[in-house]
Enzyme design. Structure first.
Site, PDB file in Angstrom:
ATOM      1  N   GLU A 141      39.502 -90.442 -47.334  1.00 26.67           N
ATOM      2  CA  GLU A 141      39.792 -90.870 -48.695  1.00 26.67           C
ATOM      3  C   GLU A 141      41.270 -91.165 -48.925  1.00 26.67           C
ATOM      4  O   GLU A 141      41.635 -92.187 -49.487  1.00 26.67           O
ATOM      5  CB  GLU A 141      39.324 -89.812 -49.694  1.00 26.67           C
ATOM      6  N   SER A 158      34.902 -92.870 -57.808  1.00 26.96           N
ATOM      7  CA  SER A 158      36.049 -92.062 -58.216  1.00 26.96           C
ATOM      8  C   SER A 158      35.793 -91.484 -59.618  1.00 26.96           C
ATOM      9  O   SER A 158      34.785 -90.804 -59.802  1.00 26.96           O
ATOM     10  CB  SER A 158      37.332 -92.898 -58.150  1.00 26.96           C
ATOM     11  N   HIS A 216      40.184 -94.252 -49.907  1.00 26.92           N
ATOM     12  CA  HIS A 216      39.574 -94.176 -51.228  1.00 26.92           C
ATOM     13  C   HIS A 216      39.408 -95.575 -51.819  1.00 26.92           C
ATOM     14  O   HIS A 216      40.334 -96.377 -51.820  1.00 26.92           O
ATOM     15  CB  HIS A 216      40.481 -93.340 -52.133  1.00 26.92           C
TER      16      HIS A 216
END
Length: 536
Positions: A356, A232, A442
């Site tokens: 995600e 990320s 995610h």
């Protein structure tokens, strides 16, 4: 020489955490001094350039935590580049983590550390194999995510012991977050002169890598085989570090997990009323009743006011810029650098999860999609034909537009210059969650990357643990050899846009196959390019 002392290991007993949604060398020698074999559960001592350390024997690995890699950025050092790390003469306790950097503590993300927070937070943690053969070990330096607003190197799922057991030295660290880490203002720009300004968190990352380069041999690591790895915002940081000249030579491989690549960071300065790092900083100062503020005025703002209400759900865009293009440290948008081939010429693994933002409840997916469309300035009408209906668009578009398409594009740009790059798609869902979860959300790949499912809530099957072991094996092999070849694992070929194949980590196992949804990814890429959304 490492000495041993009989003492029960004193460490915080962490509750295993489930993964929530995270939106976004003085005295050194090449072989290292860790030669004696301590008894598990006792303290161990070693010496680094800064002074003596007392760490912990964890069985197969030795750990040393809360090592300062820079001076505390407090008082007059707030909003300055990191300064030289302190030295000490007495033995420093390195058995437990230090404070995290100041940040919000969201109740919905149980993976976060619950340690105290403070501005005095620039420390790192090292796990090193106790038994080494063949010389110094490869090094993995983990850069945590959290939108440049939250996170730390002490989160339980980032414990480096399982990777270190495989023969790598693992380093995690903290860097300044929120406005403490990313803040620009004309007064600070003038004070910095020809030096970088604004991106203090990224300056911290470079300082941590410099510490690793200078000191890791003492702790068993090979400073010529350093892999930077992040997810990320940490993955985005890896991509920018590949373009930051001050970081070149401090790492030799890169792993990017859901790091984006098309992010548009604002410039330090902009003409007229356009948004910039400085204009946002001036707006924040004005909100504190400071007009024409001096650097001293800014540093006198209380901690709580600087922290504000900033979090991932409240981005406070009027008064928080995040990372910026300052022209001295960060000089380019990522995609622009990759298009020109200006990034560091190092082997790279890059990829994303297959869904995600799929863990976002259906009720809120439209809101997330609308926010993504607004942030990227893309008309919804141009996206709808690619997905057929609003529900499908809301489910898949934010994931593909923000993560999957940029990862594939950057891999293709790297491969076009004959640079070694490997692409993956992570779609594995633990067996216990498959009834309620359609894809890998995610950050759900992170505990697999560290082989740390035991740090998560819930029960995990033999298949879950096999998948985690496979991913960790690939990552350590890459750190060791510069290519992700691992014994008893499917061969993972370098990415080639002509064949467009990737490593697919899915519920049916680990295979190599065609990149998923390529027609949609191609269309998304053409759309962004046609709307001039690609970095300049």
């Amino acid at each position: 020489m490492v000495q041993t002392r009989r003492r029960l290991k004193s460490r915080t007993a962490w509750t295993a955490a489930c993964l929530g949604v995270t939106l976004m060398a003085l005295g050194a020698c090449a072989q290292g001094p860790i030669a004696a074999v301590p008894t598990p559960g006792v303290s161990i001592e070693t010496r680094i350039a800064q002074g003596p350390l007392k760490g912990v024997d964890e069985g197969a690995v030795l750990s040393f935590k809360n090592i300062p890699y820079a001076a505390p950025p407090v008082g007059d050092l707030r909003w300055r580049a990191p300064q030289a790390a302190p030295h000490w003469s007495e033995v420093r306790d390195a058995s437990t983590y230090g404070d995290d950097c100041i940040q919000p503590r969201p109740a919905w993300d149980d993976t976060q550390s619950r340690l105290p927070t403070s501005e005095d937070c620039l420390s790192l943690n090292v796990w090193t194999p106790k038994h080494r053969t063949g010389g110094p070990a490869p090094v993995i330096v983990w850069i945590h995510g959290g939108g440049f607003i939250m996170g730390s190197g002490s989160q339980p799922i980032f414990d480096g012991a399982r990777l270190a057991e495989r023969g790598a030295v693992v380093v995690t660290f903290n860097y300044r977050l929120g406005r403490f880490g990313f803040f620009a203002h004309p007064a600070l720009t003038a004070e910095a002169g020809a030096a970088p300004t604004g991106n203090y968190g990224l300056m911290d990352q470079v300082a941590a890598l410099q510490w690793v380069h200078d000191n890791i041999a003492v702790l068993g690591g090979d400073p010529s085989r350093v892999t930077i790895m992040g997810q990320s915002a940490g993955g985005g940081s890896v991509l920018q570090l590949m373009n930051i000249q001050q970081a070149h030579g401090l790492f030799h491989r890169a792993i990017v997990q859901s790091g984006g690549g098309r992010d548009q960071w604002p410039d330090l300065k902009a003409a007229g009323d356009a948004r910039s790092g400085e204009s946002v900083g001036v707006a924040f100062a004005s909100a504190q009743n400071l007009r024409n503020a001096s650097a001293a005025d800014l540093r006198a703002i209380p901690v709580d006011r600087i922290k504000g209400r900033l979090d991932l759900l409240t981005p406070e865009k009027d008064t928080f810029s995040g990372p910026i293009i300052d022209g001295k440290l960060v000089t380019t948008q990522v995609l622009s650098a990759f298009t020109r081939g200006a990034q560091a010429d190092v082997p790279m693994i890059i990829g994303a999860t297959d869904l995600e933002l799929g863990v976002v409840p259906a009720l809120f997916r439209g809101m997330v999609a609308d926010r993504t469309i607004a942030d990227m300035n893309i008309p919804r009408d141009s996206l709808t034909p690619l997905y057929g209906d609003r529900s499908t668009l809301n489910t898949y578009m934010p994931s593909e537009l923000t993560f999957a398409e940029p990862a594939r594009r950057l891999a293709a740009l790297d491969a076009a210059r004959n640079r070694p790059v490997w692409l993956y798609s992570f779609g594995y869902v633990p067996e216990e969650k498959r009834r309620d979860t359609a894809g890998a959300g995610h950050a759900t790949d992170v505990p697999f990357s560290f082989d740390n499912l035991n740090r998560m809530k819930g029960s995990f099957s033999e298949a879950d643990n096999r998948t985690a072991a496979a991913l960790a094996d690939y990552w350590v092999a890459f750190a060791r050899d510069g290519r992700p070849d691992a014994a008893d694992r499917p061969a993972w070929p370098r990415y080639d846009a002509r064949t467009d194949r990737a490593l697919l980590i899915g519920n049916d196992g680990v295979t190599v196959g065609p990149v998923p949804n390529t027609q949609r990814l191609d269309a998304l890429g053409r759309l962004r390019d046609s709307l001039n959304a690609a970095p300049r």
